[in-house]
Scaffold this motif. Structure first.
Motif, PDB file in Angstrom:
ATOM      1  N   ILE A   1       0.835  -1.205   0.000  1.00 27.43           N
ATOM      2  CA  ILE A   1       0.000   0.000   0.000  1.00 27.43           C
ATOM      3  C   ILE A   1       0.866   1.249   0.000  1.00 27.43           C
ATOM      4  O   ILE A   1       0.574   2.227  -0.703  1.00 27.43           O
ATOM      5  CB  ILE A   1      -0.943  -0.007   1.224  1.00 27.43           C
ATOM      6  N   GLN A   2       1.942   1.237   0.786  1.00 26.36           N
ATOM      7  CA  GLN A   2       2.808   2.415   0.867  1.00 26.36           C
ATOM      8  C   GLN A   2       3.401   2.755  -0.493  1.00 26.36           C
ATOM      9  O   GLN A   2       3.524   3.932  -0.845  1.00 26.36           O
ATOM     10  CB  GLN A   2       3.920   2.174   1.881  1.00 26.36           C
ATOM     11  N   LYS A   3       3.743   1.747  -1.271  1.00 26.29           N
ATOM     12  CA  LYS A   3       4.310   2.008  -2.597  1.00 26.29           C
ATOM     13  C   LYS A   3       3.292   2.730  -3.470  1.00 26.29           C
ATOM     14  O   LYS A   3       3.631   3.672  -4.206  1.00 26.29           O
ATOM     15  CB  LYS A   3       4.748   0.706  -3.258  1.00 26.29           C
TER      16      LYS A   3
ATOM     17  N   LYS B   1      -6.028   7.128   5.621  1.00 25.20           N
ATOM     18  CA  LYS B   1      -5.100   8.015   4.910  1.00 25.20           C
ATOM     19  C   LYS B   1      -5.438   8.100   3.420  1.00 25.20           C
ATOM     20  O   LYS B   1      -5.371   9.172   2.812  1.00 25.20           O
ATOM     21  CB  LYS B   1      -3.665   7.522   5.102  1.00 25.20           C
ATOM     22  N   ILE B   2      -5.802   6.969   2.833  1.00 22.63           N
ATOM     23  CA  ILE B   2      -6.133   6.955   1.404  1.00 22.63           C
ATOM     24  C   ILE B   2      -7.398   7.762   1.142  1.00 22.63           C
ATOM     25  O   ILE B   2      -7.470   8.532   0.173  1.00 22.63           O
ATOM     26  CB  ILE B   2      -6.280   5.501   0.903  1.00 22.63           C
TER      27      ILE B   2
ATOM     28  N   ALA C   1      -9.293  -4.716   1.621  1.00 18.23           N
ATOM     29  CA  ALA C   1      -9.233  -6.182   1.625  1.00 18.23           C
ATOM     30  C   ALA C   1      -8.392  -6.706   2.775  1.00 18.23           C
ATOM     31  O   ALA C   1      -8.684  -7.774   3.337  1.00 18.23           O
ATOM     32  CB  ALA C   1      -8.681  -6.681   0.288  1.00 18.23           C
ATOM     33  N   THR C   2      -7.342  -5.971   3.146  1.00 15.16           N
ATOM     34  CA  THR C   2      -6.447  -6.413   4.221  1.00 15.16           C
ATOM     35  C   THR C   2      -6.836  -5.828   5.578  1.00 15.16           C
ATOM     36  O   THR C   2      -6.142  -6.058   6.569  1.00 15.16           O
ATOM     37  CB  THR C   2      -4.997  -6.016   3.899  1.00 15.16           C
ATOM     38  N   LYS C   3      -7.917  -5.060   5.611  1.00 15.87           N
ATOM     39  CA  LYS C   3      -8.420  -4.437   6.843  1.00 15.87           C
ATOM     40  C   LYS C   3      -7.355  -3.562   7.513  1.00 15.87           C
ATOM     41  O   LYS C   3      -7.231  -3.512   8.738  1.00 15.87           O
ATOM     42  CB  LYS C   3      -8.915  -5.502   7.823  1.00 15.87           C
TER      43      LYS C   3
ATOM     44  N   LEU D   1      -6.788   1.782  -2.171  1.00 13.42           N
ATOM     45  CA  LEU D   1      -7.943   1.664  -1.284  1.00 13.42           C
ATOM     46  C   LEU D   1      -8.520   0.255  -1.322  1.00 13.42           C
ATOM     47  O   LEU D   1      -8.919  -0.296  -0.284  1.00 13.42           O
ATOM     48  CB  LEU D   1      -9.009   2.688  -1.682  1.00 13.42           C
ATOM     49  N   ILE D   2      -8.542  -0.348  -2.493  1.00 11.47           N
ATOM     50  CA  ILE D   2      -9.038  -1.729  -2.612  1.00 11.47           C
ATOM     51  C   ILE D   2      -8.167  -2.682  -1.795  1.00 11.47           C
ATOM     52  O   ILE D   2      -8.668  -3.544  -1.062  1.00 11.47           O
ATOM     53  CB  ILE D   2      -9.058  -2.156  -4.101  1.00 11.47           C
TER      54      ILE D   2
END
Length: 579
Positions: free
Chosen positions: A333-335, A374-375, A365-367, A360-361
């Motif tokens: 996600i950070q990337k 933040k997104i 999905a990973t909660k 965001l997806i």
């Protein structure tokens, strides 16, 4: 040339003689290698003479047997380098990145450290240096904390090795927890780098610890790193520096420089997973107070568990110190967040929004709740600023507000601030006023001066929209005062951002002056706008300010002055390739 004397007849003097010997051993070996004047046989005989003495060594230093072992390894490396150079008839031997098969067992057992010895002994210069500040304290009895700097020096080519800088071997004694936690942080950073870009080749890194930090020392960076008086001595224990180390390693492998004065008060956990790598540390109050007492504007990143304790310790010490929650966003996600930021910095919102939507997806999905918040916040700004789509922006701001919770926090202020500005832009002034006031209350509860200033700017814009020019000017003046105070202590990117916000304040005051027909006052304020843009290096908004000044000159029938302003704006836009 290195001179080693055997122990004398007076055993009481042995500890002092041994201390001087260990401190001079590595630098003298390096000098001997450089001059190709190493007499390894004589040095080995002298070490053998010390072997039977069993000097009593202070607790905070290496034991006598371990110190002897380290010196034998240093001597072997130096001798190997000199022999290799002689065989090749070279002034300097080739870089040693692998141990030869005939290396002694004790050298092979400490292969990473032995290779670090060889690289530094032969005078190889590091390719890059990364420094991250750390806060230290006795975590068991909560003694007064202190500030230090963890320094990583990068050597390429390499094989992804990490070792204590051999020059510090006889000065500091890291315990097993400290060494293991740094190694785990390094392994995590390597795995993340492999996932991000598929790399398989990594540099070697050596680390050391220096007292204070570059900004605290008052020294230029080079002088700071070379200062013998700031080198840490004694024991260094615990895992609490590993969170900062992980941050430094991530920057090191990305080829970027970490922001100065950002402290991570969290540790890499022994049972770390991809979703939750960082955990709470001891001594939070002592460490947080040490940061605040340093008198620097800093960002302190802590875990959710430690946030309240850190905030309490900092709140009355330094108004410029911000407490943030370490969210430990998963690397995948950070990337995506980093990729989107690069696009937004180039005003490419149409390209950046799909990247954030993909992030965001993954977060949903990973909660990853904090990452999701933040997104949503960034998507709110993207739709608001990039597409002027207030309806979609509002949905994202409100979702971010829901995810960050009701407790006062910087994240909650950010969500309220974005929502308030969007409502203000949409003309929903009553709602905007309530949201902006709520944001100001959160900022004041956090004692975060930057957030307070931003809320005052929003209130000024609200007052202006309500036709209350004097009240609006007073809000802008309040923000300007705070921001100028912060400019005295801010460094690096924070200073640039602060200058940008100051330019916004002056531009809003100029707008008020223009509306009231005060032309000269408005021009003087636009001059201040340009001063701040010069500090922030914001050429795009500098060009826009020249356009506004040009319009003012044309409205006043000063065609030549207007032409010069428009010309300067065009030059800037062409320079940016963004006309």
């Amino acid at each position: 040339m290195l001179q080693i004397r055997p122990p004398g007849p007076d055993a009481d003097k042995w500890p002092g003689d041994w201390l001087r010997l260990t401190e001079a051993f590595f630098p003298s070996l390096r000098q001997a290698v450089a001059s190709r004047a190493l007499d390894s046989g004589a040095i080995q005989r002298a070490l053998d003479a010390w072997q039977w003495s069993a000097v009593s060594v202070a607790e905070e230093r290496l034991s006598f047997p371990e110190a002897m072992c380290r010196m034998r390894i240093m001597l072997w490396c130096a001798d190997h380098l000199q022999r290799s150079a002689s065989l090749r008839d070279q002034a300097q031997p080739a870089v040693l990145t692998q141990l030869p098969p005939n290396a002694p067992a004790e050298v092979r057992e400490r292969a990473d450290w032995s290779l670090a010895c060889a690289r530094i002994l032969q005078g190889e210069a590091s390719r890059k240096r990364i420094a991250v500040p750390i806060a230290l304290a006795d975590e068991m009895i909560q003694l007064k904390g202190g500030i230090a700097t963890l320094v990583f020096e990068v050597y390429s080519p390499g094989n992804g090795r990490l070792a204590l800088n051999p020059e510090e071997t006889f000065r500091i004694l890291p315990d097993e927890d400290f060494t293991e936690s740094l190694s785990r942080a390094w392994r995590i950073a390597l795995e993340v780098a492999k996932d991000e870009d598929g790399r398989s080749e990594f540099p070697d890194v050596v680390w050391r610890v220096i007292r204070e930090s570059p900004s605290m020392s008052g020294l230029e960076e080079q002088a700071f790193f070379e200062s013998a008086g700031l080198r840490l001595k004694g024991r260094i224990t615990g895992r609490s520096a590993s969170g900062a180390a992980l941050r430094g390693f991530r920057h090191l492998l990305r080829g970027t420089d970490p922001k100065p004065d950002v402290f991570v008060l969290a540790q890499v956990q022994r049972d770390s997973t991809a979703a939750s790598r960082l955990g709470s540390v001891g001594g939070i109050s002592a460490k947080a107070e040490a940061i605040a007492n340093a008198g620097r504007c800093a960002t302190v990143i802590v875990t959710e568990k430690d946030k309240a304790e850190a905030a309490l310790a900092i709140s009355r010490k330094n108004a410029g110190t911000r407490v943030e929650i370490e969210v430990d966003i998963p690397p995948s996600i950070q990337k995506l967040l980093d990729d989107a930021k690069k696009l937004f910095d180039e005003d490419r919102f149409a390209d950046g929004i799909p990247v954030l939507e993909k992030a965001l997806i993954v977060a949903s999905a990973t909660k990853a709740r904090i990452a999701e918040a933040k997104i949503h916040l960034r998507l709110g700004h993207a739709f608001f600023e990039g597409r002027e789509d207030g309806a979609v922006a509002e949905q994202h701001f409100r979702k971010a507000l829901e995810l960050v919770g009701e407790s006062p926090s910087i994240a909650r202020h950010s969500a309220l601030h974005g929502l308030g500005d969007m409502l203000l832009w949409a003309g929903r002034l009553d709602e905007a006023g309530a949201v902006i006031q709520s944001g100001l209350a959160v900022a004041q509860a956090q004692a975060d001066q930057d957030s307070i200033a931003r809320s005052l700017i929003s209130l000024g814009l609200l007052e202006r929209a309500l036709g209350k020019a004097p009240e609006a000017a007073a809000r802008f003046d309040g923000a300007i005062e705070i921001l100028h105070q912060l400019s005295l202590v801010l460094k690096g990117e924070k200073r640039l951002e602060n200058a940008h916000v100051l330019a916004v304040c002056y531009a809003n005051k100029a707008h008020l002056a223009r509306a009231e027909g005060h032309r000269e006052e408005a021009l003087a304020l636009y001059a201040k706008v340009q001063e701040q843009h010069a500090i922030s290096e914001d050429k795009l908004n500098s060009g826009k300010a020249h356009l506004e000044v040009g319009k003012m000159h044309c409205a006043n029938a000063d065609a030549e002055a207007g032409f010069q302003s428009f010309k300067r704006a065009l030059e800037i836009f062409l320079e940016l390739k963004n006309p």
